[in-house]
Design a protein around this motif. Structure first.
Motif, PDB file in Angstrom:
ATOM      1  N   ALA A 166       0.948  -2.198  -6.118  1.00 24.04           N
ATOM      2  CA  ALA A 166       2.036  -1.859  -7.032  1.00 24.04           C
ATOM      3  C   ALA A 166       3.361  -2.480  -6.603  1.00 24.04           C
ATOM      4  O   ALA A 166       4.122  -2.963  -7.437  1.00 24.04           O
ATOM      5  N   GLU A 167       3.631  -2.473  -5.306  1.00 26.13           N
ATOM      6  CA  GLU A 167       4.891  -3.024  -4.810  1.00 26.13           C
ATOM      7  C   GLU A 167       4.974  -4.516  -5.108  1.00 26.13           C
ATOM      8  O   GLU A 167       6.003  -5.022  -5.565  1.00 26.13           O
ATOM      9  N   LYS A 168       3.893  -5.226  -4.863  1.00 24.14           N
ATOM     10  CA  LYS A 168       3.858  -6.669  -5.093  1.00 24.14           C
ATOM     11  C   LYS A 168       4.069  -7.006  -6.572  1.00 24.14           C
ATOM     12  O   LYS A 168       4.704  -7.998  -6.915  1.00 24.14           O
ATOM     13  N   ALA A 169       3.541  -6.152  -7.442  1.00 31.17           N
ATOM     14  CA  ALA A 169       3.663  -6.373  -8.882  1.00 31.17           C
ATOM     15  C   ALA A 169       5.015  -5.915  -9.429  1.00 31.17           C
ATOM     16  O   ALA A 169       5.344  -6.204 -10.576  1.00 31.17           O
ATOM     17  N   GLY A 170       5.796  -5.194  -8.633  1.00 30.36           N
ATOM     18  CA  GLY A 170       7.104  -4.729  -9.083  1.00 30.36           C
ATOM     19  C   GLY A 170       7.032  -3.533 -10.021  1.00 30.36           C
ATOM     20  O   GLY A 170       7.898  -3.348 -10.873  1.00 30.36           O
ATOM     21  N   ILE A 171       6.001  -2.717  -9.864  1.00 32.26           N
ATOM     22  CA  ILE A 171       5.789  -1.563 -10.740  1.00 32.26           C
ATOM     23  C   ILE A 171       6.905  -0.538 -10.567  1.00 32.26           C
ATOM     24  O   ILE A 171       7.343  -0.261  -9.455  1.00 32.26           O
ATOM     25  N   SER A 172       7.337   0.043 -11.669  1.00 36.87           N
ATOM     26  CA  SER A 172       8.370   1.075 -11.664  1.00 36.87           C
ATOM     27  C   SER A 172       7.764   2.443 -11.906  1.00 36.87           C
ATOM     28  O   SER A 172       6.697   2.573 -12.502  1.00 36.87           O
ATOM     29  N   GLY A 173       8.472   3.456 -11.443  1.00 33.17           N
ATOM     30  CA  GLY A 173       8.068   4.838 -11.654  1.00 33.17           C
ATOM     31  C   GLY A 173       9.270   5.662 -12.073  1.00 33.17           C
ATOM     32  O   GLY A 173      10.401   5.162 -12.120  1.00 33.17           O
ATOM     33  N   VAL A 174       9.017   6.924 -12.365  1.00 37.48           N
ATOM     34  CA  VAL A 174      10.070   7.813 -12.827  1.00 37.48           C
ATOM     35  C   VAL A 174       9.919   9.177 -12.163  1.00 37.48           C
ATOM     36  O   VAL A 174       8.811   9.620 -11.870  1.00 37.48           O
ATOM     37  N   ALA A 175      11.040   9.810 -11.889  1.00 38.23           N
ATOM     38  CA  ALA A 175      11.092  11.214 -11.493  1.00 38.23           C
ATOM     39  C   ALA A 175      12.203  11.805 -12.339  1.00 38.23           C
ATOM     40  O   ALA A 175      13.287  11.251 -12.433  1.00 38.23           O
ATOM     41  N   GLY A 176      11.926  12.898 -12.986  1.00 39.54           N
ATOM     42  CA  GLY A 176      12.882  13.435 -13.946  1.00 39.54           C
ATOM     43  C   GLY A 176      12.680  12.750 -15.287  1.00 39.54           C
ATOM     44  O   GLY A 176      11.632  12.177 -15.562  1.00 39.54           O
ATOM     45  N   LEU A 177      13.702  12.780 -16.100  1.00 42.18           N
ATOM     46  CA  LEU A 177      13.587  12.213 -17.446  1.00 42.18           C
ATOM     47  C   LEU A 177      13.998  10.752 -17.509  1.00 42.18           C
ATOM     48  O   LEU A 177      13.518  10.014 -18.355  1.00 42.18           O
ATOM     49  N   ASN A 178      14.894  10.326 -16.624  1.00 43.44           N
ATOM     50  CA  ASN A 178      15.363   8.942 -16.699  1.00 43.44           C
ATOM     51  C   ASN A 178      15.869   8.412 -15.363  1.00 43.44           C
ATOM     52  O   ASN A 178      16.765   7.588 -15.316  1.00 43.44           O
ATOM     53  N   GLU A 179      15.284   8.875 -14.270  1.00 43.10           N
ATOM     54  CA  GLU A 179      15.592   8.379 -12.926  1.00 43.10           C
ATOM     55  C   GLU A 179      14.441   7.468 -12.517  1.00 43.10           C
ATOM     56  O   GLU A 179      13.336   7.948 -12.260  1.00 43.10           O
ATOM     57  N   TYR A 180      14.688   6.170 -12.445  1.00 40.73           N
ATOM     58  CA  TYR A 180      13.621   5.206 -12.208  1.00 40.73           C
ATOM     59  C   TYR A 180      13.598   4.732 -10.759  1.00 40.73           C
ATOM     60  O   TYR A 180      14.636   4.634 -10.103  1.00 40.73           O
ATOM     61  N   TYR A 181      12.379   4.428 -10.275  1.00 38.18           N
ATOM     62  CA  TYR A 181      12.163   4.055  -8.880  1.00 38.18           C
ATOM     63  C   TYR A 181      11.198   2.882  -8.798  1.00 38.18           C
ATOM     64  O   TYR A 181      10.469   2.588  -9.740  1.00 38.18           O
ATOM     65  N   ASN A 182      11.169   2.252  -7.612  1.00 39.15           N
ATOM     66  CA  ASN A 182      10.166   1.244  -7.282  1.00 39.15           C
ATOM     67  C   ASN A 182       9.221   1.839  -6.251  1.00 39.15           C
ATOM     68  O   ASN A 182       9.546   2.830  -5.589  1.00 39.15           O
ATOM     69  N   PHE A 183       8.059   1.223  -6.093  1.00 43.44           N
ATOM     70  CA  PHE A 183       7.081   1.681  -5.114  1.00 43.44           C
ATOM     71  C   PHE A 183       7.044   0.706  -3.949  1.00 43.44           C
ATOM     72  O   PHE A 183       7.230  -0.487  -4.116  1.00 43.44           O
ATOM     73  N   ARG A 184       6.765   1.234  -2.782  1.00 43.29           N
ATOM     74  CA  ARG A 184       6.519   0.375  -1.633  1.00 43.29           C
ATOM     75  C   ARG A 184       5.360   0.964  -0.850  1.00 43.29           C
ATOM     76  O   ARG A 184       5.219   2.178  -0.729  1.00 43.29           O
ATOM     77  N   LYS A 185       4.541   0.089  -0.327  1.00 44.80           N
ATOM     78  CA  LYS A 185       3.385   0.513   0.455  1.00 44.80           C
ATOM     79  C   LYS A 185       3.868   1.014   1.807  1.00 44.80           C
ATOM     80  O   LYS A 185       4.671   0.364   2.479  1.00 44.80           O
ATOM     81  N   VAL A 186       3.382   2.175   2.224  1.00 47.56           N
ATOM     82  CA  VAL A 186       3.747   2.752   3.512  1.00 47.56           C
ATOM     83  C   VAL A 186       2.720   2.343   4.565  1.00 47.56           C
ATOM     84  O   VAL A 186       3.066   1.844   5.619  1.00 47.56           O
ATOM     85  N   LYS A 187       1.425   2.559   4.273  1.00 47.06           N
ATOM     86  CA  LYS A 187       0.370   2.158   5.202  1.00 47.06           C
ATOM     87  C   LYS A 187      -0.978   2.271   4.516  1.00 47.06           C
ATOM     88  O   LYS A 187      -1.105   2.876   3.464  1.00 47.06           O
ATOM     89  N   ASN A 188      -1.981   1.700   5.141  1.00 41.34           N
ATOM     90  CA  ASN A 188      -3.364   1.788   4.679  1.00 41.34           C
ATOM     91  C   ASN A 188      -4.147   2.479   5.779  1.00 41.34           C
ATOM     92  O   ASN A 188      -4.257   1.963   6.887  1.00 41.34           O
ATOM     93  N   LEU A 189      -4.670   3.677   5.495  1.00 40.65           N
ATOM     94  CA  LEU A 189      -5.427   4.442   6.480  1.00 40.65           C
ATOM     95  C   LEU A 189      -6.915   4.324   6.188  1.00 40.65           C
ATOM     96  O   LEU A 189      -7.315   4.141   5.033  1.00 40.65           O
TER      97      LEU A 189
END
Length: 194
Positions: A166-189
């Motif tokens: 998702a981070e590589k693709a630039g995918i966006s997310g939302v929390a609330g009604l209109n607060e937008y965020y990006n994703f970043r990979k933390v780790k692979n377990l």
């Protein structure tokens, strides 16, 4: 329930954390494309490949719902930061005769095999066929399930184990009604075992 209505809506919508957002693509029987912004997409299983999402109550006109009743095929299209403003515009309540593609400036593309409309700009385009829908009586929302028919994604966004990046693709997310965020990979377990 005693909080200000908008404050409460933001709090309840954001306390669960960041969720991916998608543009839900449907078509009316008059062949008018419709895009709506959804933040409730979830995975149901891989065999068969099933996904679902929650549609808000039918207390107002819901063009996406009406379109799905006429044509059970739909698309879920990822939203990237590069066109977040245009995607956000699709949450506005347009008349049924207005195409959100035209209103937002997004590019419509089609599938020759299925009656599906996609967002050209999206890194991930998924065509689905509606399988079931369930009314949630507690709040009159509708859970819609769909079987994945096609998945369009650039190989550059998939790692060697088949994980979508998702981070590589630039995918966006939302929390609330209109607060937008990006994703970043933390780790692979590794897969957890007792």
């Amino acid at each position: 329930m005693e909080m200000d209505k908008r404050f409460r809506a933001n709090l309840i919508n954001s306390v669960w954390g960041v969720r991916t957002i998608h543009l839900l693509g449907t078509r009316s029987k008059e062949n008018i494309p419709n895009l709506s912004l959804v933040n409730s997409v979830f995975h149901l299983g891989a065999n068969p490949p099933l996904m679902g999402f929650v549609m808000r109550p039918l207390t107002v006109r819901r063009d996406s719902w009406n379109n799905l009743l006429e044509n059970p095929f739909f698309s879920l299209n990822s939203v990237q930061e590069s066109f977040l403003n245009k995607a956000h515009q699709c949450s506005a309540k347009y008349d049924a005769e207005v195409s959100e593609f035209e209103a937002s400036g997004l590019t419509e593309t089609h599938d020759n095999d299925l009656p599906v409309t996609y967002v050209k700009e999206s890194a991930v385009k998924i065509s689905l066929e509606m399988r079931e829908n369930f009314e949630v009586k507690s709040n009159n929302t509708i859970i819609i399930t769909g079987e994945v028919k096609k998945l369009f994604i650039d190989d550059d966004y998939i790692d060697e184990e088949g994980n979508f990046q998702a981070e590589k693709a630039g995918i966006s997310g939302v929390a609330g009604l209109n607060e937008y965020y990006n994703f970043r990979k933390v780790k692979n377990l590794p897969y957890a075992r007792p």
